[in-house]
Design an enzyme around this catalytic site. Structure first.
Site, mmCIF file in Angstrom:
data_model
loop_
_atom_site.group_PDB
_atom_site.id
_atom_site.type_symbol
_atom_site.label_atom_id
_atom_site.label_comp_id
_atom_site.label_asym_id
_atom_site.label_seq_id
_atom_site.Cartn_x
_atom_site.Cartn_y
_atom_site.Cartn_z
ATOM 1 N N GLY A 101 0.844 -1.319 -0.148
ATOM 2 C CA GLY A 101 0.066 -0.056 -0.006
ATOM 3 C C GLY A 101 0.719 1.261 -0.040
ATOM 4 N N SER A 197 4.636 -5.562 -3.546
ATOM 5 C CA SER A 197 4.536 -3.878 -3.616
ATOM 6 C C SER A 197 5.410 -3.306 -2.405
ATOM 7 C CB SER A 197 3.035 -3.758 -3.538
ATOM 8 O OG SER A 197 2.789 -2.621 -4.126
ATOM 9 N N TYR A 198 4.551 -2.442 -1.789
ATOM 10 C CA TYR A 198 5.238 -1.637 -0.766
ATOM 11 C C TYR A 198 5.683 -2.853 0.482
ATOM 12 C CZ TYR A 198 6.470 2.302 2.301
ATOM 13 O OH TYR A 198 7.355 3.118 3.073
ATOM 14 N N ASP A 403 3.607 -5.188 -15.220
ATOM 15 C CA ASP A 403 3.205 -4.195 -14.284
ATOM 16 C C ASP A 403 4.286 -2.903 -14.696
ATOM 17 O OD1 ASP A 403 2.662 -2.810 -11.922
ATOM 18 O OD2 ASP A 403 4.176 -3.777 -10.681
ATOM 19 N N HIS A 455 1.235 -6.646 -11.540
ATOM 20 C CA HIS A 455 1.664 -6.421 -10.271
ATOM 21 C C HIS A 455 1.329 -7.599 -9.131
ATOM 22 C CE1 HIS A 455 2.982 -3.483 -7.388
ATOM 23 N NE2 HIS A 455 1.834 -3.695 -6.613
#
Length: 480
Positions: A101, A197-198, A403, A455
Site C-alpha cells: 500500500g 509491492s510496498y 506491471d 503487479h
C-alpha cells in the site's frame, strides 16, 4: 537403533546399559510429546478456530483467525488469518504473507485473490477453491498490517495519522512473538516472510527486526530462514528511474515526455518540483490512456477508472498515482469489489472472529488515511539486503513483467546496485513446455521474472507463481 543393538548384550554384564536404556526411553517420550503438541490445539487456538466460512466449500485443512494485541496502552490489535497446509501441516514451514500500500489488506489481496485457498464469487455470496493455493506446500499466515488496515484496529486515532515503516515492523515483530505463544507448535519451525509491492519495505524490514531480535537468544523461537518479495518497492532512486524507463520502453509515453521527466525529476529528493509533477501528470492523464497500470495488457475495471489524483508528498506515489486507491487488474479486473462485499457481511465477520469491537468504519481493501499520512519511509532497502545476505538468509525477488507501477526494470535497476556475483547466468525457466519467465541466480539472492504477470503475480499467473514459490521453499533453481 540403540535399543536394538543393546538388546544383543546382557544387561547384568554391562551396568552402562541401564543408562542407555533410560536415555532412549526419555528421547522416545519427548518425541511423542512433541508430536502431540503439534497435532493438538490450545484453548486460545480453539477460540480462534474457524469452523467454516459462509459459502465455503469443504476442505481438509484447519483455519484460525482473530486478534493479537501489540500495544495495550494505545489499544492496537492486528488481525490474522492462518490457513494450515493441506497435508502434514506439522511438517511444513510457516510463511507470513504481507501486502503493501502502505495501507492495503493481506486478506483482500493475498488471501482472496492471490495465494490463499479460496476465491470469492462475483456476487460475494460464496467461495470456490484456488487450484494453486500456496497452502498446498506451507502453512500460510496472512496479517492485516499495520493497525488501521482491514480488521486491524487501534483505539488511539492519532495512530492512523502517524504510521510508518518503523512502527509497522516493530508491531509485526511483537505480533509474531505473541502469536507463537498462542500457537506453540510453530515455535522453532522454519519461517519465511513473503509479500509484494510496498511490502518490499515491510518484508526486509521485518526480517531485519527478527534477525536483530534473535541475537538475544541462543535458540530463538522465530526460526527465520529467508524471504521472497514480488514487484517490490526497493530503492527510491533506482525504482523511479526504472519505472519511467518502463513507461517509455513499453510505448506508454512519448520521447518528449520521457526526456522531460528524466530532466526535471530528482529521484532522490523528498519533494518533487513543479515541472516534474506537471510532466508526470501529463503522462498519466494524457498519454497512458484508460489502462490498468498494474497490468498494462489486460482490461481494467471500468468502475475504478477515475482515479488520477497525484500525491506530491509521497515520492514513491509521485510516479505511481493509482496506488493512492488500489485498482485491481487481471482476468477479472473488478475482483477487489467482491472482497469488499464478502468481508463486510456480518456472518463472515462472526465466522472469522473479526470486528469484535465494532469498528466504526466499513472494512475496505485499502486505507486511504494511512497512505496519505505515512510518516517514515526508508529511501532504500539495499543496505538491509546486504546485511541479510551476509547473514546467510535465503532471499528471492520476483517480478511480473506487465506491471508498470513497480515494474521489472525498476527492480533490476535496484538489485544491480547490490553488485552480487553471478552464480547461474540468465536463463529462461519453464512451466510445462512454456517459458514461465527468466531468472538469474547470484551469490545470496535469486531474481526471477514471471512472464505475462502484472503487479499481483499469483492472480495473473497462478501456476507459474506456485512453481516459483515451491522452488523457493525447496531451495532449488527454477526448472530449465
Amino acid at each position: 537403533m540403540a535399543l536394538t543393538s543393546s538388546s544383543q548384550t546382557k544387561p547384568n554384564h554391562h551396568p552402562f546399559f541401564l543408562i542407555q536404556f533410560l536415555l532412549c526411553i526419555t528421547i522416545f517420550s519427548l518425541t511423542i510429546s512433541t508430536n502431540v503438541v503439534a497435532l493438538t490445539t490450545t484453548k486460545e487456538q480453539e477460540l480462534d478456530k474457524i469452523t467454516s466460512l459462509p459459502g465455503q466449500p469443504m476442505v481438509t485443512f484447519s483455519q484460525f483467525s482473530g486478534y493479537v494485541n501489540v500495544n495495550e496502552s494505545h489499544g492496537r490489535a492486528l488481525f490474522y488469518w492462518l490457513t494450515e497446509a493441506t497435508n502434514h501441516p506439522q511438517k511444513k514451514p510457516l510463511v507470513l504473507w504481507l501486502n503493501g500500500g502502505p495501507g492495503c489488506s493481506s486478506v483482500a489481496y493475498g488471501a482472496s485473490e492471490e495465494i490463499g485457498p479460496f476465491r470469492i464469487n462475483k456476487n460475494g455470496s460464496s467461495l470456490y477453491l484456488n487450484k494453486y493455493s500456496w497452502n498446498k506446500v506451507a502453512n500460510i499466515l496472512f496479517l492485516e498490517s499495520p493497525a488501521g488496515v482491514g480488521f486491524s484496529y487501534t483505539n488511539t486515532s492519532s495512530d492512523l495519522e502517524d504510521s510508518g515503516d518503523k512502527r509497522t515492523a516493530q508491531d509485526a515483530l511483537i505480533f509474531l512473538t505473541r502469536w507463537m505463544s498462542r500457537f506453540p507448535q510453530y515455535k522453532y519451525r522454519d519461517f519465511y516472510i513473503a509479500g509484494e509491492s510496498y511490502a518490499g519495505h515491510y518484508v526486509p524490514q521485518l526480517a531485519e527486526a527478527i534477525f536483530n531480535y534473535n541475537k538475544k537468544f541462543s535458540h530463538p523461537i522465530i526460526n527465520l530462514k529467508g524471504f521472497i518479495v514480488g514487484n517490490a518497492v526497493t530503492d527510491n532512486k533506482y525504482d523511479g528511474i526504472g519505472t519511467v524507463t518502463y513507461w517509455w520502453s513499453h510505448s506508454m509515453i512519448s520521447d518528449k515526455t520521457y526526456k522531460k521527466i528524466i530532466n526535471f525529476c530528482n529521484f532522490t529528493s523528498e519533494k518533487s518540483s513543479k515541472k516534474c509533477d506537471e510532466s508526470v501528470s501529463y503522462a498519466v492523464n494524457h498519454e497512458f490512456g484508460h489502462i490498468d497500470q498494474y497490468s498494462i495488457y489486460t482490461p481494467s475495471c471500468k468502475i475504478m477508472q477515475n482515479e488520477t489524483n497525484l500525491n506530491n508528498n509521497n515520492k514513491y506515489v509521485r510516479f505511481k498515482n493509482t496506488i493512492i486507491h488500489r485498482k485491481l487488474s487481471g482476468y477479472d479486473p473488478c475482483t477487489e469489489n467482491y472482497a469488499e462485499e464478502y468481508y463486510n457481511r456480518h456472518d463472515v465477520q462472526r465466522a472469522m472472529h473479526a470486528n469484535v469491537t465494532g469498528i466504526s468504519y466499513k472494512w475496505t481493501a485499502c486505507s486511504d488515511i494511512l497512505l496519505k499520512n505515512w510518516k517514515d519511509s526508508d529511501d532504500s532497502m539495499l543496505a538491509i539486503y546486504k546485511k541479510l545476505i551476509a547473514a546467510g538468509l535465503k532471499l528471492w525477488v520476483f517480478s511480473g513483467d506487465t506491471d508498470s507501477v513497480v515494474p521489472v526494470t525498476a527492480t533490476r535497476f535496484s538489485l544491480s546496485h547490490l553488485n552480487l556475483k553471478i552464480k547461474t547466468p540468465w536463463y529462461p525457466w519453464y512451466s510445462g513446455n512454456q517459458v514461465g519467465g527468466w531468472t538469474e541466480v547470484y551469490d545470496g539472492l535469486t531474481f526471477a521474472t514471471i512472464r505475462g504477470a502484472g503487479h499481483e503475480v499469483p492472480l495473473f499467473q497462478p501456476k507459474r507463481a506456485f512453481i516459483l514459490f515451491e522452488s523457493f521453499l525447496t531451495g532449488k533453481e527454477l526448472p530449465k
